[in-house]
Design a protein around this motif. Sequence first.
Motif, mmCIF file in Angstrom:
data_model
loop_
_atom_site.group_PDB
_atom_site.id
_atom_site.type_symbol
_atom_site.label_atom_id
_atom_site.label_comp_id
_atom_site.label_asym_id
_atom_site.label_seq_id
_atom_site.Cartn_x
_atom_site.Cartn_y
_atom_site.Cartn_z
ATOM 1 N N UNK A 13 0.830 -1.212 0.000
ATOM 2 C CA UNK A 13 0.000 0.000 0.000
ATOM 3 C C UNK A 13 0.858 1.253 0.000
ATOM 4 N N UNK A 14 1.847 1.300 0.885
ATOM 5 C CA UNK A 14 2.710 2.484 0.944
ATOM 6 C C UNK A 14 3.623 2.585 -0.271
ATOM 7 N N UNK A 15 4.042 1.445 -0.818
ATOM 8 C CA UNK A 15 4.874 1.482 -2.027
ATOM 9 C C UNK A 15 4.091 2.024 -3.207
ATOM 10 N N UNK A 16 2.820 1.674 -3.310
ATOM 11 C CA UNK A 16 1.982 2.242 -4.368
ATOM 12 C C UNK A 16 1.839 3.744 -4.209
ATOM 13 N N UNK A 17 1.867 4.205 -2.970
ATOM 14 C CA UNK A 17 1.672 5.636 -2.710
ATOM 15 C C UNK A 17 2.956 6.432 -2.834
ATOM 16 N N UNK A 18 4.089 5.880 -2.333
ATOM 17 C CA UNK A 18 5.332 6.660 -2.255
ATOM 18 C C UNK A 18 6.511 6.012 -2.963
#
Length: 824
Positions: free
Chosen positions: A444-449
């Motif tokens: 989730x965070x990799x998709x965002x940042x």
Amino acid sequence: MTQTHDGAVRPAQGAAAAAPVDEPAQPYRIRRPSDAIRFAASVVGLAAVMLLVSIAQQTTHGLQTDIAQGTAHAPRPLLTLATLVSSFGVLAVPIAFAIERLFHKDGMRVAIALLAAMIAFGVTVGLDDLVVRAAPGGVLDSLIWGGTETAPVHTDIAPVIAFVSAVGMAGRARWQAATWTMIGLAALTGLTASYASVAALAATYLLGRAIGHGTLYAVGTPNPRPSGAAVVAALERLGLRPQRGARLDSAHAADESRRYGVALASCPQDGDGARLPAGRGAHGDWDVEVRVLDRDQQTAGLLYRVWRLLRLRGATTGRTLRSLRRSLELESLMAYAVDAAGARTPRLVGTCEVGTEAALLAYEHVPGRRLGDVPDGEVTDELLADVWRQFRSLQAGRLAHRRLEGEAVLVGDDGLAYLTDLRSGETAAGDLALRLDLAQLLTTLALRTGPERAVRTAAPVLGEEALGGAVPLLQRVALSRETRTALRRHKDLLTRIREQIVRLKPETEAPPAKLERFRPRTIVSIVALSVAAYIVIPQVTSLDIGRLAATASWHWVAAALGAAALTYVAAAFMLMGFVPERLPLGRTVLVQLAASFVKLVAPAAVGGVAVNTRYLQRSGVRPALAVASVGASQLVGMVTHILLLVLFGFLTGSTAKATQDLAPSRTIVLAVLGLGLLAGLALTVPRVRRVVASRLRAMFSGVVPRLVDVLQSPKKLSTGMGGTLLLTLAFTLCLDASVRAFGGSLPWTTVVLVFLTANAVGSAAPTPGGLGAVEGALTLALTISGLTAETATSAVLLYRLLTLWLPVLPGWGAFAFLQRKEAL
């Protein structure tokens, strides 16, 4: 406070006016997923009863005989009383319930139930009076048991069952008990009087349920969900005094719950002595956020959850189906557990039911935005580290969130991270569930940042050892549906996350964990083999093998077999020539053999393309380039095929009078001209032109550059063109040897023309492997060319045996082998 029949909570006489609630109008009728599921389950059950009585007639007859003999000793007065009570009560109880509903202004539900009963009555009368008389025997004999004077389904019970299924008696235990008692007595008297069988009663029950729930889903049920005003008013039962409220999500949101923001008129103390803030003002500045659990939404997405439960191992998935009460209790427990673990989350103020069709959870409102709505510039490393600290608290408390997507992380106006959306959480979670949460949040965070920041901010908080535990679980199948959808646009993201973790801790490199019980491609393989067997076995059994073996010339059969085997080598060269990357010859030949199996369950022009594209992707070719490479080989093959067809058509027409009839007739020419005229007229429409132009642009944007790459390499060009020509030559040799095996002989140019014509017909036919179309075209063309009908038929059967039917088993073996090696 008083409660109405639909679950709404309204102020009692003399109470203050209800707080106003701003929300879109709710639909008057809804289609509940549970009705569709129950309809499908009833239909499946009805089919199972039909299957059971068709294969176990003696068992059903023996069961009926045992029941009749057992009830023969029952007291006759008792049976007579049961008959009288059931005859009256089976209709009286539903009618009484309908009247009671009418008094409570629930007439629409009663009307729908009456419609279901009428449909059931018509269906049962039709089955009894028309179907049985027209087609007695077999399954029907097993159903009626007593002879054709009785009925397979019972008109007096099926409409009542349909009515009860459609009217809905959930939460009314006494009415349910009375109604089903009367139906049970009616069934019992039918068994004792020997005019009903167990199978007939089972079929009647399932038919009535199917009609009731099917009608309810088709027409739609009156919306039982309490309004926003009823939800907000129910907060008074928690000691809160709502002043106003508003719907926070769309009226048609795909979420399983509704959310309301509520402003309070006063600041009551909760059980811990803390006071809730109140009256913060307008414009969405709320004191309490209410999440509503509607009973009809508890089955939303059930089929998907069942599929995940069957496909994945037990610890990987959460609970498949929960009741309204169970969902309320589990989310409440998770909210208290998260707060006790020290993770930051909106505080749960209280819970309560809203009538019989909904329940609510009231949380203290935390003003802020979901992580997905926060601008990139505000997603700092400090914020990401705070998210990881809250996650660490969850892990320390053995709490699995199971939905750590962007919507589950709230960034408050104070700049802190809050964990929300606890509905799927699990307490006392196992190690696998905790590691799955880690893999989900990393993604989730990799998709965002980006993967680098997601791993870099997690490492100081969680430690390299904990991050290493997520590497085997970074698989698409382990992630949520929304995350898997997002990964379609970032196909290499999981690989990049693994690489970042391995750089921190190189010894954490580990193979992916086995989370699946089976893969979808396993089911596809089984279905494909079944379909292939269904198609091939009748074809093979229709051959007169003895006559073919006695009349065939075996040295020509061996030559035809060798030519058929050569086609797979030629197809491999054809593919290798249009792929700048290096491909191993042996494995590429196996792929073409596997494609011979796949084309039996897909049209001839589709199966091979799909297999070759998948093979190139598995070989390291990027998806877009893999599609372009296969498209380039297919385009060159099609152009070559057309040119050869024109060339050999001219040579045959000028040198062989026997094949002049293969020239297009005037009717065909007129048809082609007519189609061309229609196509020209269609292109005058701007929308059609845009669609055609976009399709051509998409094709040439990938295929033409790939062809340019091939043209720059003479070796690749010669390999691809040589494979294309060799493929045509090998098929032609196989057909010619098949003709000669039965004493026939045709000019070689004629055989080439016959093959090219039949192959074009087979590629255009929508049947798997061109079945039917190729055989018909080859037999007709060979007969027109001068062969006898018997010789042409035998030659075509041998040709198709060698090129289509015989490769099925080795093709399936190659397909399974390549799957195990992850080459497909």
